[in-house]
Design a protein around this motif. Structure first.
Motif, short mmCIF file in Angstrom:
data_model
loop_
_atom_site.label_atom_id
_atom_site.label_comp_id
_atom_site.label_asym_id
_atom_site.label_seq_id
_atom_site.Cartn_x
_atom_site.Cartn_y
_atom_site.Cartn_z
N GLY A 376 -80.87 -56.25 -63.41
CA GLY A 376 -81.96 -56.99 -62.80
C GLY A 376 -82.08 -56.79 -61.31
N ASN A 377 -80.93 -56.55 -60.64
CA ASN A 377 -80.95 -56.36 -59.18
C ASN A 377 -79.69 -55.64 -58.75
N ARG A 378 -79.65 -55.28 -57.49
CA ARG A 378 -78.53 -54.51 -56.92
C ARG A 378 -77.23 -55.30 -56.96
N THR A 379 -77.29 -56.61 -56.67
CA THR A 379 -76.08 -57.43 -56.62
C THR A 379 -75.40 -57.50 -57.99
N THR A 380 -76.20 -57.76 -59.02
CA THR A 380 -75.65 -57.81 -60.38
C THR A 380 -75.02 -56.48 -60.77
N PHE A 381 -75.67 -55.40 -60.40
CA PHE A 381 -75.15 -54.06 -60.69
C PHE A 381 -73.80 -53.83 -60.02
N PHE A 382 -73.70 -54.16 -58.73
CA PHE A 382 -72.45 -53.95 -58.01
C PHE A 382 -71.33 -54.78 -58.60
N ARG A 383 -71.60 -56.04 -58.92
CA ARG A 383 -70.56 -56.90 -59.48
C ARG A 383 -70.08 -56.37 -60.82
N ALA A 384 -71.02 -55.98 -61.67
CA ALA A 384 -70.63 -55.46 -62.99
C ALA A 384 -69.87 -54.14 -62.86
N PHE A 385 -70.30 -53.28 -61.95
CA PHE A 385 -69.64 -51.98 -61.78
C PHE A 385 -68.19 -52.17 -61.33
N VAL A 386 -67.98 -53.04 -60.33
CA VAL A 386 -66.62 -53.28 -59.84
C VAL A 386 -65.77 -53.94 -60.91
N LYS A 387 -66.35 -54.91 -61.63
CA LYS A 387 -65.58 -55.61 -62.66
C LYS A 387 -65.13 -54.66 -63.77
N LEU A 388 -66.00 -53.76 -64.17
CA LEU A 388 -65.72 -52.92 -65.33
C LEU A 388 -65.06 -51.58 -65.00
N THR A 389 -65.10 -51.17 -63.72
CA THR A 389 -64.47 -49.90 -63.35
C THR A 389 -63.37 -50.07 -62.31
N GLY A 390 -63.38 -51.18 -61.56
CA GLY A 390 -62.37 -51.39 -60.53
C GLY A 390 -62.72 -50.78 -59.20
N VAL A 391 -63.84 -50.06 -59.11
CA VAL A 391 -64.28 -49.46 -57.84
C VAL A 391 -65.76 -49.75 -57.66
N THR A 392 -66.25 -49.60 -56.44
CA THR A 392 -67.67 -49.77 -56.18
C THR A 392 -68.43 -48.52 -56.61
N PRO A 393 -69.76 -48.62 -56.79
CA PRO A 393 -70.53 -47.42 -57.14
C PRO A 393 -70.38 -46.31 -56.12
N SER A 394 -70.35 -46.66 -54.82
CA SER A 394 -70.19 -45.64 -53.78
C SER A 394 -68.85 -44.93 -53.89
N GLU A 395 -67.79 -45.72 -54.17
CA GLU A 395 -66.46 -45.12 -54.32
C GLU A 395 -66.42 -44.21 -55.54
N TYR A 396 -67.03 -44.65 -56.62
CA TYR A 396 -67.06 -43.79 -57.81
C TYR A 396 -67.86 -42.52 -57.56
N GLN A 397 -68.98 -42.67 -56.83
CA GLN A 397 -69.80 -41.51 -56.48
C GLN A 397 -68.99 -40.50 -55.67
N ALA A 398 -68.18 -41.02 -54.73
CA ALA A 398 -67.33 -40.14 -53.93
C ALA A 398 -66.31 -39.42 -54.79
N GLN A 399 -65.76 -40.11 -55.80
CA GLN A 399 -64.80 -39.49 -56.70
C GLN A 399 -65.46 -38.37 -57.50
N VAL A 400 -66.69 -38.62 -57.96
CA VAL A 400 -67.42 -37.61 -58.73
C VAL A 400 -67.67 -36.38 -57.86
N ALA A 401 -68.10 -36.63 -56.60
CA ALA A 401 -68.40 -35.52 -55.68
C ALA A 401 -67.14 -34.71 -55.38
N ALA A 402 -66.01 -35.40 -55.24
CA ALA A 402 -64.76 -34.71 -54.91
C ALA A 402 -64.25 -33.85 -56.07
N SER A 403 -64.55 -34.29 -57.31
CA SER A 403 -64.04 -33.56 -58.48
C SER A 403 -64.97 -32.44 -58.92
N SER A 404 -66.18 -32.41 -58.36
CA SER A 404 -67.13 -31.38 -58.78
C SER A 404 -67.05 -30.15 -57.88
#
Length: 404
Positions: A376-404
């Motif tokens: 529904g919004n950015r805040t809900t997305f960030f909370r769910a992403f951190v809760k279910l992955t343990g990292v923020t979307p930006s941190e996960y994005q950085a991990q993806v970029a580093a591994s590619s």
């Protein structure tokens, strides 16, 4: 300058106890609030509860050895926080057991006593340091005078009685929560949930022992000085013991965690959990045949990505899969050990992660990607992403970029 005033008996060991408990309690509160990335909501509630007691321990130590004259503005600063100890402890237990990631709509009511007492003490808190210095001089002439002082507008002893009544009420609510969740988990001695519930019981026992000394200090037929020593000692010991247990067993800080979803897997591939109800929402038992039928229906339907619809609810999924809503709720709880919101958000997060692996997603902002996934919004997305992955979307994005 510290004036020459009579000291309380056993002032040195009592001061040491309170300083030590304040230090350990503040350290644990800091870790909970700022270091632990898992179960942030629950951890911050526990942090607020412990920090409220830690600030009490600090001001008590300063009062006992009269160092409060060096920092007079700390006097009474902790008193409104007393009304946070029990509500935050209860909300912490509830958040862990129900896997909550935010406050409920009416949770602000739990903080009304704290707000009212803050307003009540505001005139004193805004006074100058000189005024508080002279007030403390008159107060500490009687070494037990702190326990008899009038806190704000109410007569002396009224707030201690209120704190006892409120604290005891919340402790009873904690025990009620644990009673609802504890019976099924007691049959699973090897599980992580069992260890967590054991910690929550210990925490609730310690809270149960925290509030009676406040009342006993007023009822016991002993001198006020020794009842003050008794009360302060019990509260300091409670904080030290609770904080030490958390430091020695850090795993209990992470809450009822759901299984981690492999990056390449869909949700239906999660291992099924034993079908044991935890509360009224999970009380529906389903036969193995029904589970297999519902599992196949969900797996097929979720391939169509209905979760990308904003505001998609359990009634929508139930209607589209022809599964009764109460059966669907029970199946998700029993099969995946999570609520419907987490079930849906896992699919959304997996969708986001798949899109992040594609080059064309960079045409969208993170907010745009979240909306595309159904959030529904950015805040809900960030909370769910951190809760279910343990990292923020930006941190996960950085991990993806580093591994590619």
């Amino acid at each position: 300058m510290i004036p020459s005033l009579p000291m309380m008996p056993y002032a040195e060991p009592l001061t040491l106890l309170m300083f030590l408990s304040a230090f350990v309690g503040t350290l644990v509160s800091f870790i909970l609030a700022f270091v632990n990335p898992v179960q942030r909501h629950a951890s911050r509630l526990l942090s607020a509860s412990l920090f409220s007691v830690a600030l009490f321990a600090l001001t008590s130590a300063l009062l006992i050895n009269h160092s409060i004259f060096l920092v007079p503005h700390l006097f009474r600063l902790n008193m409104p926080l007393h009304y946070l100890v029990a509500p935050c402890a209860y909300l912490y237990v509830r958040a862990v057991l129900h896997q909550e990631i935010r406050f409920r709509r009416l949770d602000w009511l739990h903080f009304v006593p704290f707000g009212l007492h803050t307003l009540e003490l505001l005139p004193f808190l805004l006074h100058s340091a000189a005024y508080k210095y002279h007030y403390l001089q008159g107060l500490l002439v009687d070494i037990a005078g702190v326990t008899k002082q009038q806190e704000g507008l109410l007569p002396g002893y009224y707030h201690p009685v209120l704190k006892f009544v409120i604290g005891t009420s919340y402790v009873l609510l904690q025990w009620r929560l644990l009673g609802q969740f504890g019976r099924p988990a007691a049959q699973e001695p090897g599980t992580e949930n069992h260890a967590l519930l054991r910690w929550l019981r210990v925490f609730t026992v310690l809270n149960t022992l925290l509030f009676p000394p406040v009342l006993l200090a007023m009822l016991l037929p002993f001198s006020t000085t020794y009842t003050t020593i008794f009360t302060v000692g019990v509260l300091g010991s409670h904080l030290l013991l609770t904080s030490t247990l958390l430091l020695l067993r850090p795993q209990v800080l992470y809450g009822l965690r759901s299984p981690v979803l492999p990056a390449e897997a869909g949700l239906p591939l999660l291992p099924a959990a034993p079908a044991k109800p935890d509360d009224a929402a999970r009380a529906y038992y389903l036969s193995e045949e029904k589970k297999q039928e519902y599992r196949a229906r969900l797996a097929a339907h979720m391939q169509q990505q209905p979760f990308r619809c904003k505001g998609y609810g359990i009634k929508d999924l139930a209607a589209e899969t022809a599964i009764p809503p109460h059966h669907l709720s029970a199946f998700i709880n029993q099969e995946y050990r999570m609520n419907f919101s987490d079930f849906l958000n896992r699919y959304r997060i997996e969708y986001v992660k798949e899109r992040m692996a594609q080059l064309d997603w960079r045409q969208l902002t993170l907010e745009g990607l979240a909306l595309e996934a159904g959030f529904g919004n950015r805040t809900t997305f960030f909370r769910a992403f951190v809760k279910l992955t343990g990292v923020t979307p930006s941190e996960y994005q950085a991990q993806v970029a580093a591994s590619s």
